[in-house]
Design an enzyme around this catalytic site. Structure first.
Site, mmCIF file in Angstrom:
data_model
loop_
_atom_site.group_PDB
_atom_site.id
_atom_site.type_symbol
_atom_site.label_atom_id
_atom_site.label_comp_id
_atom_site.label_asym_id
_atom_site.label_seq_id
_atom_site.Cartn_x
_atom_site.Cartn_y
_atom_site.Cartn_z
ATOM 1 N N GLU A 66 0.904 -1.317 -0.154
ATOM 2 C CA GLU A 66 0.119 -0.117 -0.059
ATOM 3 C C GLU A 66 0.874 1.173 0.045
ATOM 4 O O GLU A 66 1.549 1.549 1.014
ATOM 5 C CB GLU A 66 -0.934 0.031 1.401
ATOM 6 C CG GLU A 66 -2.066 1.042 1.327
ATOM 7 C CD GLU A 66 -2.597 1.254 2.501
ATOM 8 O OE1 GLU A 66 -2.818 0.185 3.245
ATOM 9 O OE2 GLU A 66 -3.213 2.085 2.922
ATOM 10 N N ASP B 25 -5.198 9.605 9.726
ATOM 11 C CA ASP B 25 -3.753 9.074 10.130
ATOM 12 C C ASP B 25 -3.565 9.448 11.483
ATOM 13 O O ASP B 25 -3.820 10.738 11.893
ATOM 14 C CB ASP B 25 -2.655 9.260 9.053
ATOM 15 C CG ASP B 25 -2.935 8.540 7.798
ATOM 16 O OD1 ASP B 25 -2.998 7.379 7.906
ATOM 17 O OD2 ASP B 25 -2.846 9.140 6.721
#
Lengths: 425, 266
Positions: free
Chosen positions: B48, B59
């Site tokens: 990824e 995040d």
């Protein structure tokens, strides 16, 4: 492969702007919020309670003040101020926050979070949370906690936890990021009281509706006072909530020019500003497709302004539509121009405006000079300047960087113009 | 391209696929590509490839810190394609994980074309839901790219059906309500979400957010088709005193994770 399910149409668009660009985890919360809100606004129990709070707690309707001595600096045009600075907590922010706090209760949630730049939205949220018995956490860029220390103290006195955000530019943009993160993790118990008319649907529409009261009152008040509609309505535009609140009731009045004033900072050409419509391009930030200050890779560019409340690289999507359709105009005002308007209003009328609102006053000075004596200009004075006294005193050289009172510049009384952190910065 | 054949091959081996996240540009563009190639050698099936972004709302601090440092180091969006080519050459699937604005700014059709030309398999889009993704869905379909959308523990049955019906490659199930970051336990929400998602789609379901050890990979691999690991890998690089020691820590962790998915169903 299974047959695709019908996909819901994108919702919450203003022309091509708006939408919902957020993690899937938040979609159910946004759907719940929209459902609860749409039911509430037609429920007399909700609207009645909000109206009662506005009347008995906020201090609505806010008054209109004509400022003839200030108007002498606006080409002699008549200048009227809509006094949102006189609301409880000192700005328009309380209009929206009380509505969202009541919705939080209706959703059965017990905790609110908010982001704040200048601190006005954080103070309003902490106030409403105290009033309704909700837990409250406010995210604020570390840089803003320093330049708005008084408001940090106010929020803490009201029982809120203030979290300084140390990522990125340490300003409003980063506070919004952090609030989104908290919300993703705690959405079951927590409502995010977004402070302006941006973010994912339904926030831009919902926050606007809570602020429409400004324009509804102001339009009638101007008619009563002047006997006709104003020629121009001026309002500062950070995220754009006070501006959309006063603009909206005038949208169908074709004769009324709607002018939003953005933070031009050190000048658009300097690159240090928050003039999204002058230097930004359409893109996605914080859940909405709208104008964003960004580089050619789509990375957000940090904004700059003497006003913490306007220091934001994006703008509400409805403003993007108003601008593209030509219904509203947007102009940048530099820090120097805003601070000159701040000084003039204080000296001529005895009113210390928020530095955000001083951008709208500077816009009125420009437009008054363009339009002349017959013009009537309505300015939304979105907030009061108590929170900005430190910044302004430093700007005009009345205190030094440590906050120590200095001798009057040039042996005079501060009229000599910007000192200290002024435009040379 | 698509990662489906890779996940199918793993399934044939009786195990979940291991999917490893690293951002392009940290500690440098060349250094990140070297680390991604190491991931593949040490047992990752699909890489990824993260696009550093200034405002990564999904995040946690570890990945945000790496992204900020990558941006400060001058990483550009176009560097993503070099990483894609390297991962493809190393023999793994190459999915790009990106927030939406960089793609929008680059041009959706242009991005899809360049990604396909580089040998990429598709995109994971944490802040783009299918409702808003008509342009991307059109471009992805034209170029045969995977559209990996996310589902969450909060997703309603209606949302699960609607989101998965627009996905291709696999469905990304976020194991917990929260942002990226290693956690001490993955929790029951992940398995529950996988079960609810399986009820509405035949697509593989991969679980991310919170996995950091071989033991956790083993647990998740028992009920998911893929195990996604991000922050724990990134931390190997951000906390290392030298690039070489970072790569050593990374290799050790990936081997532990790869062993974990291989014993998941035994």
């Amino acid at each position: 492969m299974p047959t695709p399910m019908p996909m819901p149409e994108p919702v919450g668009r203003f022309g091509r702007f708006g939408g919902r660009y957020v993690p899937e985890a938040l979609i159910p919360a946004l759907e719940q919020l929209e459902e609860v809100w749409r039911k509430a606004v037609v429920d007399p129990a909700f609207t009645g309670e909000l109206e009662r709070l506005h009347r008995t707690y906020t201090g609505r309707p806010s008054i209109i003040t004509e400022v003839p001595r200030f108007a002498e600096h606006c080409g002699g045009a008549r200048v009227l101020l809509k006094r949102e600075d006189l609301n409880h907590t000192g700005s328009h922010k309380i209009n929206n926050v009380l509505g969202q706090a009541l919705l939080t209760q209706r959703m059965g949630k017990t905790r609110v979070i908010a982001e704040t730049g200048a601190g006005q939205h954080g103070v309003a949220t902490a106030t409403a949370a105290a009033l309704l018995g909700l837990e409250c956490v406010v995210y604020m860029g570390k840089k803003d906690t320093e330049r708005q220390a008084l408001n940090v103290a106010r929020m803490r006195l009201l029982g809120a936890e203030v979290v300084p955000v140390e990522h990125g530019s340490q300003t409003l943009k980063d506070a919004v990021n952090e609030a989104f993160r908290d919300w993703v993790a705690n959405v079951a118990t927590t409502h995010y009281v977004l402070g302006t008319v941006t973010g994912p649907h339904p926030f831009p529409e919902m926050v606007r509706e809570f602020h429409r009261v400004i324009g509804i009152e102001a339009r009638q008040q101007v008619l009563d006072l002047v006997g006709r509609l104003p020629d121009v309505v001026c309002a500062c535009v950070g995220g754009g909530s006070n501006a959309i609140g006063i603009f909206h009731r005038f949208l169908d009045d074709a004769s009324v020019r709607l002018v939003g004033l953005e933070a031009g900072g050190s000048g658009v050409e300097s690159g240090k500003h928050a003039a999204r419509f002058s230097a930004g391009v359409p893109g996605v930030l914080h859940g909405a497709f709208t104008y964003v200050l960004q580089d050619e890779d789509g990375q957000t560019i940090e904004s700059h302004s003497v006003s913490a409340g306007l220091d934001y690289p994006s703008v509400g999507p409805e403003h993007a539509l108003l601008r593209e359709s030509g219904r509203a105009e947007y102009r940048p005002i530099t820090d120097v121009e805003a601070m000159e308007a701040f000084r003039l209003l204080a000296r001529t009328e005895g009113i210390l405006p928020a530095i955000e609102s001083a951008h709208a006053l500077a816009g009125a000075m420009q437009l008054g000079r363009e339009l002349g004596r017959d013009a009537v200009i309505l300015v939304n004075l979105s907030g009061r300047g108590d929170k900005d006294v430190h910044t302004a005193a430093e700007w005009f050289g009345l205190i030094d960087e440590r906050g120590t009172v200095t001798a009057p510049p040039d042996g005079a009384d501060g009229d000599a113009g910007p000192k200290g952190m002024g435009p040379q910065q | 391209m698509s990662v489906s054949p890779i996940i199918e091959a793993c399934r044939a081996e009786g195990r979940a696929a291991l999917i490893g996240y690293l951002p392009v540009g940290f500690p440098s563009v060349a250094g990140s590509i070297e680390a991604m190639e190491l991931l593949v050698r040490a047992g990752v099936d699909i890489v990824e490839i993260g696009v550093p972004y200034s405002d990564p709302v999904m995040d946690g601090p570890v990945i945000q810190d790496a992204a900020v440092r990558a941006l400060e180091g001058g990483v550009r969006l176009a560097d993503t394609f070099a990483a894609v080519r390297a991962v493809r050459a190393a023999g793994a699937g190459a999915l790009v994980m990106t927030y939406w604005n960089p793609v929008l700014r680059y041009g959706v059709d242009r991005f899809a074309a360049d990604l396909a030309a580089a040998g990429g398999d598709g995109l994971i889009t944490p802040d783009l839901i299918p409702d808003e993704a008509a342009d991307w869905i059109g471009a992805a379909d034209e170029h045969g790219l995977d559209k990996v959308f996310l589902v969450a523990p909060s997703s309603t049955p209606e949302r699960l059906a609607a989101v998965t019906s627009r996905s291709r490659g696999f469905v990304y199930a976020t194991a917990v309500m929260g942002v990226t970051g290693a956690r001490s336990s993955v929790g029951d929400a992940a398995e529950d979400l996988v079960v609810r998602t399986r009820a509405v789609t035949d697509l593989p379901i991969c679980v991310g957010l919170g996995v950091s050890t071989g033991e956790q990979a083993s647990q998740v691999g028992r009920f998911a088709d893929g195990v996604i690991v991000g922050s724990a890998l990134v931390r190997c690089l951000t906390e290392a005193s030298t690039p070489a020691s970072g790569l050593m820590a990374l290799e050790e962790l990936v081997r532990d994770l790869a062993a974990g998915v291989r014993r998941g169903r035994s």
